[in-house]
Design a protein around this motif. Structure first.
Motif, PDB file in Angstrom:
ATOM      1  N   THR B 255       0.827  -1.204   0.000  1.00 54.17           N
ATOM      2  CA  THR B 255       0.000   0.000   0.000  1.00 54.17           C
ATOM      3  C   THR B 255       0.872   1.268   0.000  1.00 54.17           C
ATOM      4  N   PRO B 256       0.269   2.427  -0.291  1.00 52.69           N
ATOM      5  CA  PRO B 256       1.046   3.664  -0.420  1.00 52.69           C
ATOM      6  C   PRO B 256       1.817   4.033   0.843  1.00 52.69           C
ATOM      7  N   VAL B 257       2.910   4.760   0.618  1.00 53.63           N
ATOM      8  CA  VAL B 257       3.788   5.197   1.698  1.00 53.63           C
ATOM      9  C   VAL B 257       3.858   6.718   1.602  1.00 53.63           C
ATOM     10  N   THR B 258       3.851   7.384   2.752  1.00 52.26           N
ATOM     11  CA  THR B 258       4.039   8.828   2.710  1.00 52.26           C
ATOM     12  C   THR B 258       5.538   9.115   2.655  1.00 52.26           C
ATOM     13  N   GLY B 259       5.956   9.932   1.689  1.00 48.48           N
ATOM     14  CA  GLY B 259       7.390  10.222   1.542  1.00 48.48           C
ATOM     15  C   GLY B 259       8.105   9.086   0.844  1.00 48.48           C
ATOM     16  N   VAL B 260       9.306   8.790   1.363  1.00 47.17           N
ATOM     17  CA  VAL B 260      10.143   7.769   0.728  1.00 47.17           C
ATOM     18  C   VAL B 260      10.176   6.531   1.611  1.00 47.17           C
ATOM     19  N   PRO B 261       9.927   5.337   1.053  1.00 42.52           N
ATOM     20  CA  PRO B 261       9.981   4.133   1.883  1.00 42.52           C
ATOM     21  C   PRO B 261      11.395   3.927   2.434  1.00 42.52           C
ATOM     22  N   ALA B 262      11.498   3.667   3.713  1.00 44.21           N
ATOM     23  CA  ALA B 262      12.818   3.440   4.312  1.00 44.21           C
ATOM     24  C   ALA B 262      13.343   2.081   3.860  1.00 44.21           C
ATOM     25  N   PRO B 263      14.663   1.967   3.723  1.00 46.41           N
ATOM     26  CA  PRO B 263      15.224   0.672   3.334  1.00 46.41           C
ATOM     27  C   PRO B 263      14.869  -0.389   4.363  1.00 46.41           C
ATOM     28  N   SER B 264      14.369  -1.534   3.895  1.00 47.19           N
ATOM     29  CA  SER B 264      14.061  -2.590   4.858  1.00 47.19           C
ATOM     30  C   SER B 264      14.013  -3.944   4.161  1.00 47.19           C
ATOM     31  N   LEU B 265      14.314  -4.963   4.926  1.00 49.44           N
ATOM     32  CA  LEU B 265      14.240  -6.322   4.404  1.00 49.44           C
ATOM     33  C   LEU B 265      12.800  -6.678   4.057  1.00 49.44           C
ATOM     34  N   ASP B 266      11.860  -6.063   4.769  1.00 44.71           N
ATOM     35  CA  ASP B 266      10.445  -6.355   4.512  1.00 44.71           C
ATOM     36  C   ASP B 266      10.054  -6.057   3.071  1.00 44.71           C
ATOM     37  N   ARG B 267      10.572  -4.942   2.536  1.00 43.83           N
ATOM     38  CA  ARG B 267      10.241  -4.612   1.149  1.00 43.83           C
ATOM     39  C   ARG B 267      10.788  -5.662   0.183  1.00 43.83           C
ATOM     40  N   ILE B 268      11.926  -6.240   0.526  1.00 42.08           N
ATOM     41  CA  ILE B 268      12.496  -7.291  -0.324  1.00 42.08           C
ATOM     42  C   ILE B 268      11.603  -8.527  -0.275  1.00 42.08           C
ATOM     43  N   VAL B 269      11.270  -8.926   0.956  1.00 37.42           N
ATOM     44  CA  VAL B 269      10.522 -10.169   1.140  1.00 37.42           C
ATOM     45  C   VAL B 269       9.083 -10.039   0.621  1.00 37.42           C
ATOM     46  N   ALA B 270       8.586  -8.795   0.561  1.00 40.79           N
ATOM     47  CA  ALA B 270       7.206  -8.584   0.114  1.00 40.79           C
ATOM     48  C   ALA B 270       6.979  -9.103  -1.299  1.00 40.79           C
ATOM     49  N   PHE B 271       8.017  -9.099  -2.113  1.00 44.36           N
ATOM     50  CA  PHE B 271       7.857  -9.545  -3.503  1.00 44.36           C
ATOM     51  C   PHE B 271       8.481 -10.913  -3.744  1.00 44.36           C
ATOM     52  N   THR B 272       8.413 -11.754  -2.715  1.00 37.98           N
ATOM     53  CA  THR B 272       8.891 -13.123  -2.894  1.00 37.98           C
ATOM     54  C   THR B 272       7.780 -14.088  -2.501  1.00 37.98           C
ATOM     55  N   GLU B 273       7.919 -15.310  -2.965  1.00 39.41           N
ATOM     56  CA  GLU B 273       6.995 -16.369  -2.562  1.00 39.41           C
ATOM     57  C   GLU B 273       7.822 -17.427  -1.862  1.00 39.41           C
ATOM     58  N   THR B 274       7.254 -18.033  -0.863  1.00 38.18           N
ATOM     59  CA  THR B 274       8.021 -19.029  -0.120  1.00 38.18           C
ATOM     60  C   THR B 274       7.794 -20.411  -0.710  1.00 38.18           C
ATOM     61  N   LYS B 275       8.895 -21.044  -1.054  1.00 34.34           N
ATOM     62  CA  LYS B 275       8.800 -22.418  -1.550  1.00 34.34           C
ATOM     63  C   LYS B 275       9.340 -23.347  -0.477  1.00 34.34           C
ATOM     64  N   THR B 276       8.583 -24.349  -0.163  1.00 34.05           N
ATOM     65  CA  THR B 276       9.035 -25.311   0.841  1.00 34.05           C
ATOM     66  C   THR B 276       9.296 -26.657   0.180  1.00 34.05           C
ATOM     67  N   VAL B 277      10.480 -27.211   0.422  1.00 29.87           N
ATOM     68  CA  VAL B 277      10.794 -28.514  -0.161  1.00 29.87           C
ATOM     69  C   VAL B 277      11.172 -29.504   0.937  1.00 29.87           C
ATOM     70  N   TRP B 278      10.868 -30.736   0.678  1.00 36.44           N
ATOM     71  CA  TRP B 278      11.279 -31.824   1.576  1.00 36.44           C
ATOM     72  C   TRP B 278      12.446 -32.535   0.925  1.00 36.44           C
ATOM     73  N   HIS B 279      13.376 -32.980   1.732  1.00 37.52           N
ATOM     74  CA  HIS B 279      14.449 -33.789   1.173  1.00 37.52           C
ATOM     75  C   HIS B 279      14.836 -34.854   2.182  1.00 37.52           C
ATOM     76  N   THR B 280      14.950 -36.045   1.693  1.00 31.88           N
ATOM     77  CA  THR B 280      15.231 -37.148   2.618  1.00 31.88           C
ATOM     78  C   THR B 280      16.618 -37.036   3.246  1.00 31.88           C
ATOM     79  N   LYS B 281      16.710 -37.506   4.480  1.00 28.36           N
ATOM     80  CA  LYS B 281      17.999 -37.524   5.170  1.00 28.36           C
ATOM     81  C   LYS B 281      18.680 -38.876   5.022  1.00 28.36           C
ATOM     82  N   SER B 282      18.043 -39.801   4.339  1.00 26.09           N
ATOM     83  CA  SER B 282      18.470 -41.194   4.419  1.00 26.09           C
ATOM     84  C   SER B 282      19.852 -41.464   3.846  1.00 26.09           C
ATOM     85  N   LEU B 283      20.358 -40.558   3.040  1.00 26.12           N
ATOM     86  CA  LEU B 283      21.657 -40.827   2.430  1.00 26.12           C
ATOM     87  C   LEU B 283      22.817 -40.441   3.334  1.00 26.12           C
ATOM     88  N   ILE B 284      22.477 -39.800   4.477  1.00 20.52           N
ATOM     89  CA  ILE B 284      23.564 -39.359   5.357  1.00 20.52           C
ATOM     90  C   ILE B 284      24.223 -40.573   6.011  1.00 20.52           C
TER      91      ILE B 284
END
Lengths: 337, 284
Positions: B255-284
């Protein structure tokens, strides 16, 4: 959609009527080389001018549906599989599953060995020469190079026709044409036309691919168009899609002029099929304008004009969705080819 | 002898090229005091559409680049900005009506923000991602991935700092952007485009439109091939409507920001999607 049944004449009959009974290599050459030269600058200017017509929304909506009805949905890859052909056929029957008002395409175009799978997948939707439904076009005669003996080319053609192809897309021998052996090219086309004959005496529709990208000059394109028509082609087609440049607007305009002249001369209507390189609705609409203003609007029917294309359909569907919903659509909303 | 003034006619930046607006329209850009400064292209909805096509085409290459590589490319832009420091300061001073010294500080701040975000390119995944505890013989990993094409309405008052503060967080993760620049002060945006064109950023990753955000933003908000919408500079627009039309195609919206958006990790993460993967441990 109706396919005008090809006039049942001996395949060389047109040439004999036009050039007289003593049909020889010499008389053919005299005729073809006697055709007036093409004004290249004028042709390109005219094509460019035709591309600038302003198309308003209602006309555009009509044009988009018309384009779909004129598409030969094509897959001609070495990696084609029966599964790929089945998905192509599914798309031909239901181009946009989200909008059942979308018309069906005119035909699917595949390699000869894929025809049985296309027949199978089409089932009741296959026109089988009834003029009602989707046709199957098969490329034959050692497509795309055409480098094989006549025996092989004829076997290739007869095979596809026997398997159920309604239309045969043949390539001419460009080597022979460019070395001036017009008689050989003529005889090839006549023989392939003969091979298109079905058991019941009807003919599969014959499209003659000129491969204009290899003919070098507009004069050659005009000669090859006449040659293909004289030899009995039902359609003249620009390209295989495997050579660049493929279909261009000036070349298509030139071929449409030949077809128009033939119609004035004989009253017979020959079809034109630009193929390869037409990827956007915008381009396709330019072709429709060119057809309507050159040969006439009666050519805007599947029996007289086709687009050979694969990715064009998706672009047209996106434009249709844009008109229907009022906002731009994206590739996520059409099927992957 | 007095010299003849050579005012520039600016163009759009789409797919690494500088086309005129498809509509042929331009508008006059004035200084804060109202004097003529330059002509800028006034983008139409079709320019926006073309920009989205260019941005979509660039997604595969930019997303596929390694984080380290993206960081390098973005850092290189900071170097180029530094080289054009005086030009940017001059443009900001004349179009925003502030002193040259204040404008120079704005440019400094913009470069600092760019460098700050560039540094996150190969780090945000480690910070925003997770190894999840699960009751089984598996690794379970969640990682953020770029969402695709991000449409941005840039802050309207701060022509360079504001612009940089919205572009950088979106592209650092591998998104491509279509940004509508400040309508009244577009000069910094187009100079930034000139910087981008001579940098290593692939064409189409950053596309810059000038013109009226009120006219273009609705088309971007409803465009089915846009994955996220940053309304940072849309404070004066009917942004609720924009949000509603963006919801039709499930876009991520800031949503809109008054002035200039401050640098933040949140702005980076806002435009990402989380992918979750499973991987077996059995080869260890």
């Amino acid at each position: 959609m109706t396919l005008v049944n090809p006039v049942v004449l001996a395949p060389a009959a047109r040439a004999i009527q036009m050039l007289g009974g003593d049909l020889t290599e010499t008389s053919l050459r005299l005729h073809l080389e006697g055709l007036s030269g093409v004004d290249a600058v004028g042709l390109e200017e005219r094509a460019a001018a035709l591309g600038t017509r302003s198309i308003k929304t209602a006309s555009k909506a009509w044009a988009l549906d018309k384009i779909i009805e004129l598409i030969d949905l094509t897959t001609l890859e070495g990696a084609d599989t029966p599964g790929k052909v089945r998905s192509l056929v599914a798309k031909a029957m239901t181009p946009d599953p989200g909008d059942m008002t979308t018309p069906r395409v005119a035909a699917v175009c595949v390699y000869g060995d894929m025809v049985p799978y296309a027949v199978d997948a089409l089932g009741a939707a296959h026109s089988r020469g009834t003029g009602n439904g989707i046709n199957i076009a098969a490329v034959a005669t050692a497509f795309p190079s055409g480098r094989a003996s006549l025996r092989v080319k004829l076997a290739d053609t007869a095979d596809a026709v026997a398997a159920g192809a309604d239309e045969i897309d043949m390539v001419i021998d460009r080597g022979a044409f460019l070395s001036g052996r017009y008689g050989q090219v003529f005889d090839d086309i006549v023989a392939v036309k003969e091979a298109c004959r079905r058991e019941n005496g009807t003919y599969a529709h014959l499209k003659v691919i000129l491969e204009t990208g290899e003919l070098n000059t507009y004069d050659n394109v005009r000669r090859a168009s006449w040659l293909a028509i004289l030899a009995g082609g039902d359609f003249i087609k620009t390209s295989t899609g495997k050579v660049a440049p493929a279909a261009t607007l000036p070349v298509t305009l030139l071929m449409l002029q030949v077809v128009r002249d033939w119609h004035h001369l004989t009253g017979e209507r020959i079809g034109v099929k630009p193929a390869g390189g037409i990827r956007t609705s915008k381009d396709a609409i330019k072709y429709l304008v060119t057809v309507a203003e050159t040969a006439g609007e009666e050519w805007l029917t599947p029996s007289l004009f086709r687009f050979g294309a694969s990715s064009l359909l998706n672009d047209v569907l996106l434009q249709r969705q844009k008109i229907r919903t009022g906002h731009y659509s994206g590739p996520d909303y059409v099927t992957v080819d | 002898m007095s010299r003849l003034a050579v005012p520039k006619t600016y163009k759009l930046y789409i797919g690494g090229k500088f086309p005129r607006s498809e509509s042929g329209r331009t508008y006059e850009v004035a200084t804060a005091k109202g004097a003529f400064l330059a002509n800028a292209a006034k983008a139409s909805r079709k320019d926006a559409r073309d920009a989205v096509v260019a941005a979509r085409a660039a997604v595969a290459g930019w997303t596929g680049a390694t984080g380290y590589n993206r960081g390098q490319v973005l850092y290189r832009i900071a170097e180029l900005l530094e080289g054009r420091h005086a030009q940017f300061a001059g443009e900001i001073a004349s179009s925003e009506g502030i002193s040259l010294a204040a404008a120079a500080r704005e440019v400094d701040a913009a470069i600092d923000v760019w460098v700050w975000y560039a540094g996150w390119a190969d780090k945000y995944v480690q910070v925003a991602g997770n190894g999840n505890p699960v009751s089984g013989p598996y690794f379970n990993l969640s990682t953020p991935e770029p969402t695709g094409v991000v449409a941005i309405v840039a802050p309207q008052a701060s022509s360079l700092l504001g612009l940089v503060s919205v572009i950088a967080p979106a592209v650092v993760t591998g998104n491509t952007v279509v940004v509508v620049a400040s309508e009244t002060a577009p000069l910094s945006a187009i100079s930034l485009a000139e910087v981008l064109a001579t940098s290593d950023v692939p064409g189409g990753v950053i596309n810059i439109l000038t013109g009226s955000p009120a006219e273009i933003a609705p088309w971007l908000a409803s465009h089915a091939d846009v994955n996220a919408l940053d309304l940072a500079g849309a404070e004066r627009l009917d942004w609720v409507d924009l949000q509603i039309s963006a919801a039709d195609t499930l876009k991520r919206v800031l949503t809109p920001v008054t002035g200039v958006p401050a640098p933040s990790l949140d702005r980076i993460v806002a435009f990402t999607e989380t992918k979750t993967v499973w991987h077996t441990k059995s080869l260890i």
